[in-house]
Structure formats: structure tokens, C-alpha cells
Scaffold this active site. Structure first.
Site, PDB file in Angstrom:
ATOM      1  N   GLU A 155     114.408  81.227 -31.611  1.00  0.00           N
ATOM      2  CA  GLU A 155     113.604  82.065 -31.941  1.00  0.00           C
ATOM      3  C   GLU A 155     113.908  82.869 -33.127  1.00  0.00           C
ATOM      4  O   GLU A 155     114.846  83.483 -33.093  1.00  0.00           O
ATOM      5  CB  GLU A 155     113.239  83.122 -30.467  1.00  0.00           C
ATOM      6  CG  GLU A 155     112.475  82.649 -29.476  1.00  0.00           C
ATOM      7  CD  GLU A 155     112.004  83.481 -28.420  1.00  0.00           C
ATOM      8  OE1 GLU A 155     112.169  84.851 -28.596  1.00  0.00           O
ATOM      9  OE2 GLU A 155     111.734  83.304 -27.450  1.00  0.00           O
ATOM     10  N   GLU A 162     116.507  83.737 -22.652  1.00  0.00           N
ATOM     11  CA  GLU A 162     116.890  85.049 -22.761  1.00  0.00           C
ATOM     12  C   GLU A 162     117.404  85.747 -21.401  1.00  0.00           C
ATOM     13  O   GLU A 162     116.671  86.600 -21.086  1.00  0.00           O
ATOM     14  CB  GLU A 162     116.149  85.888 -23.578  1.00  0.00           C
ATOM     15  CG  GLU A 162     115.864  85.358 -25.114  1.00  0.00           C
ATOM     16  CD  GLU A 162     114.905  86.429 -25.667  1.00  0.00           C
ATOM     17  OE1 GLU A 162     114.403  87.462 -25.000  1.00  0.00           O
ATOM     18  OE2 GLU A 162     114.830  86.221 -26.886  1.00  0.00           O
TER      19      GLU A 162
END
Ligand code: IFM
Length: 476
Positions: A388, A199
């Protein structure tokens, strides 16, 4: 499926099931009918974790300090002044935790390596005890029939490098190259599946623009520098893995959310476009050779100052898969007076949405379908893996059980949407839950519990939640 079968498969007591509202129950019955086989036999199931969030052992066996060690020890930065010093103590309990993972019938353990455990100063002297630790983790995975999927960087930059400017210093490309070479040459014989970054927008945006995460720096100028160097490392990391690991499967991950307009007004669409460019498109497009989406983010033109000749070519890398990390959707509203973004994301409460998680993120399963489709639509994205997805809810241990029905429900509804995207023809390779263990949720400390396994942080006792038991049954 009847009530009794449902009860057995969820591991719920009759009393607990009686407390479940009827609409939730109806959904449970529906999704219980969803079979693992519907996802295909090569579809991978796993959990995702991150070094700083679970390992603890922050200052032993030669580990150097990282930016989260420093930030979490700085007054006022983390809720309840909590730190990752001990966390789940995965450093010592990895073997038992990976046995739990095996018992949940998962295929994949996604974890990150702590840069400063391996290179305490960020570069130079290697810490053999750190190297040995990840050998033990990898070997234990392999012994348990679980595939180890490391991520090179999940937010814990060595403090020694931050002292030299961290991601804002272009030298980070050389530092990251040294670290990535060391890791891939060390573990490349046993590990074939690698991810470069976790991320990038989250760590560069929260850490160098808003200052809400480590290292706590604010300002567009700082962000622009950090962002460009991050994007350069994203591609460089891919190239390093490719050159050091035979038959590697290489990906990188993105936090992303489907964004809808507040009202269907043209002006709100402007806000959607801007937020989409910022939170969803900013890091993937340069990797795909499209450059930064600056036409929709004029205020980020500052980034051009940091781009050197040849960089645009170097930003590209042909990833084997793209990791989509999704938790919620966003709703954007135009507001002319908001600097830079000209609009805001409207929080669920202001929209009258009540189904939210402990993070105050709206539960919106269709959002994962939409964002998978959005990412899959890029020419050049070969495969998507949900690296995720998960939720935090308050959990309570009662008689050695945690009846987290809301989390079971969350997973089932999100998985239905993942399957929907797959059935639409998206090349979807797997789904990794965030996360195995309750852990240190960055600035939020230990209050939000995301795990399939409850952790008592006083005693380190693990209790598999009903959501973990649900995965165990589902994946059997
Ligand atoms: O805990 C984080 C993780 O480190 C990155 N993705 C989102 C998770 C939940 O906030």
C-alpha cells in the site's frame, strides 16, 4: 520530454497544465522520464483494496454483521455518521470495476475477504453466497489477466466473535484457523498469492488501545491481549496457507513509517526508539523469531501475562514476502510527562510542514525509501512488496475528468524512492497503490478520497482520475 508530450501523457488539458506551478512541472518532467522497465520485468504493479471499505451489500445474501457494521452505526463514531452499508457497491459492480483495473494495465488486484460474509457467525455455518461472490471476483480477475491477491483479514471481525471478546479472547486463534482453512481450501487451486493480516498495529492499536476504530475498546490491558493473539494468528495463518495451497507465495503486511527525531537531541532519540519499537517493530520481530521489542517498550510487559508456554516458537513464520505499507514519515519528540511513550509524534503543522494530504499526513517521499531499507535490513526478510502507498486529496469532477495533479506528483515522487531502494539492491517485488476506488476511509468516512478512480457516491458513477490515467500510460 516537452510540455506537449507531458500534457498528452498525463491526459491534462492545456488549461489545467498552465495552473501547475513550475517546480511541480519540473518534477513531473523528471519523473515522466522514469520508465516502468527500470523496475524490472518481474516487478508487479497493482492496487490494494479492503472488503468493508468497498463492498457495501452489508446485510444481503446471508452476510452477518461485523464490528464495522456495528461501530459505524454507533452515534458519534464516524464523521458525518457515514457507514459502509453501500460504499462503492463493489459487491454488485465488481465486474465493471475489474474491467477498469484491467484498462489501467495493472497486474494485481489485492482485496480482502469479508469474514462475516463467508461465516456469518464467525464460525460454523458457511454462507455459500459469500463463497460464490469471491469465486466470481477471482474468476473475473483471472479472465482479465489480473492476479488475485487476497488478504485474510482487513479489520472486519464478525460481530458474533467480538461479542465473545474478539481479538482479546485467545479462542480467536481457533476461530481464525477455521476461517483461514476454509478460505485456502476453497480458493487455493486458483489463488497462489496470499496475505495473512492487514496492518496489525493499526487494527489492534486503533481498535483495542485507543478506541478510535472498531470495536472501540480502550486500554493497555485490552491491547496487550489483542496484540498477542493477533501476532499468534499472523503466524498461524501463514502455516495454514502453506499447508493448504500448493506453491503458495505468502506474505503479511505492516503499516510503517520512518521516524526522525524532532531535534537531534539524545532525548528525542529516546522517543524515536520507543515509537519505532511500537509502530514499526512490534509485529514483524516476533514473526522473525526475535520476540516482542519489550526492552524498548517497558509498559507493554503486560503482554507476558498472555503468553503461554510454546507461544514464542509459534509466533514465528517464514514469510515469502513482507508487505510494507507507507504513507508518511513521523517526527518524534521527547516529553517526559507523556505516559508510556515518553514522547509524541509532532504533527506536520507544528513542524511548519505545509505539504500534507487530506489525512493531514506529511508528503515525504524519502520516507518510503528509508522504511523499505529498514525492513529489508532484517535478517529473515526475503522480499519486500509495497502492498500500500497512496494519498487522499480533495478531488473534483469537471467535464468527466479529475485533474488530480497533486496525486500524480505524489505517486511519481514516491515511486522514484521505491526505485532508489530497488537500485540499492533491495529485493523489491512490486508496488500496489492504495487504492482503486474512492471508498469508506474508516472513522473519517467518505471525505478523504484515495482512489485512482473517482466515485460519485450518489450515482455510483466512476471517473478515472488523471492519476489513474498516468498509471495506465506508465504501465503500458
Ligand atoms: O484505508 C486504509 C487501509 O484500510 C489500510 N491502510 C491505510 C489506508 C489509508 O488510511
Amino acid at each position: 520530454m516537452n510540455r506537449r508530450e507531458l500534457l498528452r501523457s498525463l491526459g491534462l488539458s492545456a488549461g489545467a497544465l498552465a495552473l501547475v506551478p513550475n517546480d511541480v512541472l519540473a518534477q513531473l518532467v523528471k519523473t515522466q522520464a522514469m520508465q516502468k522497465s527500470a523496475f524490472g520485468k518481474d516487478f508487479l504493479w497493482g492496487v490494494a483494496t479492503a472488503a468493508y471499505q468497498i463492498e457495501g451489500a452489508h446485510n444481503i445474501d446471508g452476510k452477518g454483521p461485523n464490528i464495522w457494521d456495528k461501530f459505524s452505526h454507533t452515534k458519534g463514531k464516524i464523521k458525518h455518521a457515514q457507514t459502509g452499508d453501500v460504499s462503492c457497491d463493489f459487491y454488485h459492480s465488481y465486474a465493471a470495476d475489474l474491467d477498469i483495473l484491467k484498462s489501467l494495465n495493472m497486474d494485481v488486484f489485492r482485496f480482502s475477504t469479508s469474514w462475516s460474509r463467508i461465516l456469518p457467525e464467525g464460525t460454523g455455518q458457511v454462507n455459500q453466497k459469500g463463497i460464490d461472490f469471491y469465486h466470481r471476483v477471482i474468476d473475473k480477475c483471472l479472465e482479465n489477466g489480473i492476479q488475485p491477491w487476497p488478504t485474510l483479514y482487513h479489520w472486519d471481525l464478525p460481530q458474533a466473535l467480538q461479542d465473545k471478546g474478539g481479538w482479546m479472547n485467545r479462542d480467536v486463534i481457533n476461530w481464525f484457523t477455521e476461517y483461514s482453512n476454509l478460505l485456502t481450501k476453497t480458493y487455493g487451486d486458483k489463488v497462489k498469492n496470499w496475505m495473512v493480516l492487514n496492518e496489525p498495529m493499526a487494527f489492534s492499536g486503533l481498535g483495542y488501545l485507543l478506541g478510535y476504530h472498531a470495536p472501540g475498546i480502550r486500554g493497555i490491558k485490552h491491547f496487550a491481549a489483542a496484540a498477542h493473539h493477533t501476532a499468534m494468528c499472523q503466524a498461524e495463518g501463514g502455516r495454514i496457507i502453506r499447508s493448504n495451497v500448493k506453491d503458495a507465495n505468502i506474505g503479511t503486511t505492516f503499516s510503517c513509517s520512518y521516524i526522525m527525531p524532532w531535534k537531534s537531541e539524545d532525548r528525542d532519540h529516546i522517543a524515536v526508539k520507543r515509537w519505532d519499537a511500537f509502530i514499526n517493530r512490534f509485529y514483524i520481530e516476533p514473526a522473525l523469531g526475535m520476540g516482542y521489542p519489550l526492552a524498548d517498550l517497558p509498559f507493554l510487559k503486560k503482554i507476558e501475562k498472555f503468553i503461554q508456554p510454546g507461544d514464542m516458537e509459534k509466533l514465528k513464520f517464514d514469510f515469502d514476502f513482507i508487505g510494507v505499507q507507507n504513507y508518511t514519515r513521523e517526527v518524534a519528540k521527547y516529553m517526559w510527562y507523556i505516559p508510556f511513550m515518553k514522547g509524541l509524534e509532532v504533527p506536520p503543522k507544528k513542524r511548519g510542514v505545509t505539504e500534507v494530504t487530506e489525512m493531514n499526513w506529511e508528503v515525504y517521499p524519502e520516507g518510503i525509501y528509508e522504511i523499505i531499507k529498514q525492513f529489508a535490513a532484517y535478517k529473515g526478510v526475503k522480499k519486500i512488496i509495497v502492498t500500500e502507498n497512496g494519498c487522499a486529496f480533495p478531488d473534483f469532477v469537471m467535464n468527466d475528468s479529475v485533474h488530480d495533479t497533486n496525486r500524480v506528483n505524489f505517486y511519481q515522487r514516491y515511486l522514484e524512492q521505491v526505485l532508489r531502494a530497488k537500485n540499492d539492491g533491495v529485493n523489491l517485488g512490486g508496488y500496489f497503490s492504495w487504492t482503486l476506488l474512492d471508498n469508506f476511509e474508516w472513522s473519517e468516512g467518505y471525505t478523504p478520497r484515495f482512489g485512482l478512480v473517482h466515485v460519485d457516491f450518489e450515482t455510483q458513477k466512476r471517473t478515472i482520475k488523471d492519476s489513474g490515467l498516468w498509471f495506465r500510460e506508465f504501465l503500458k
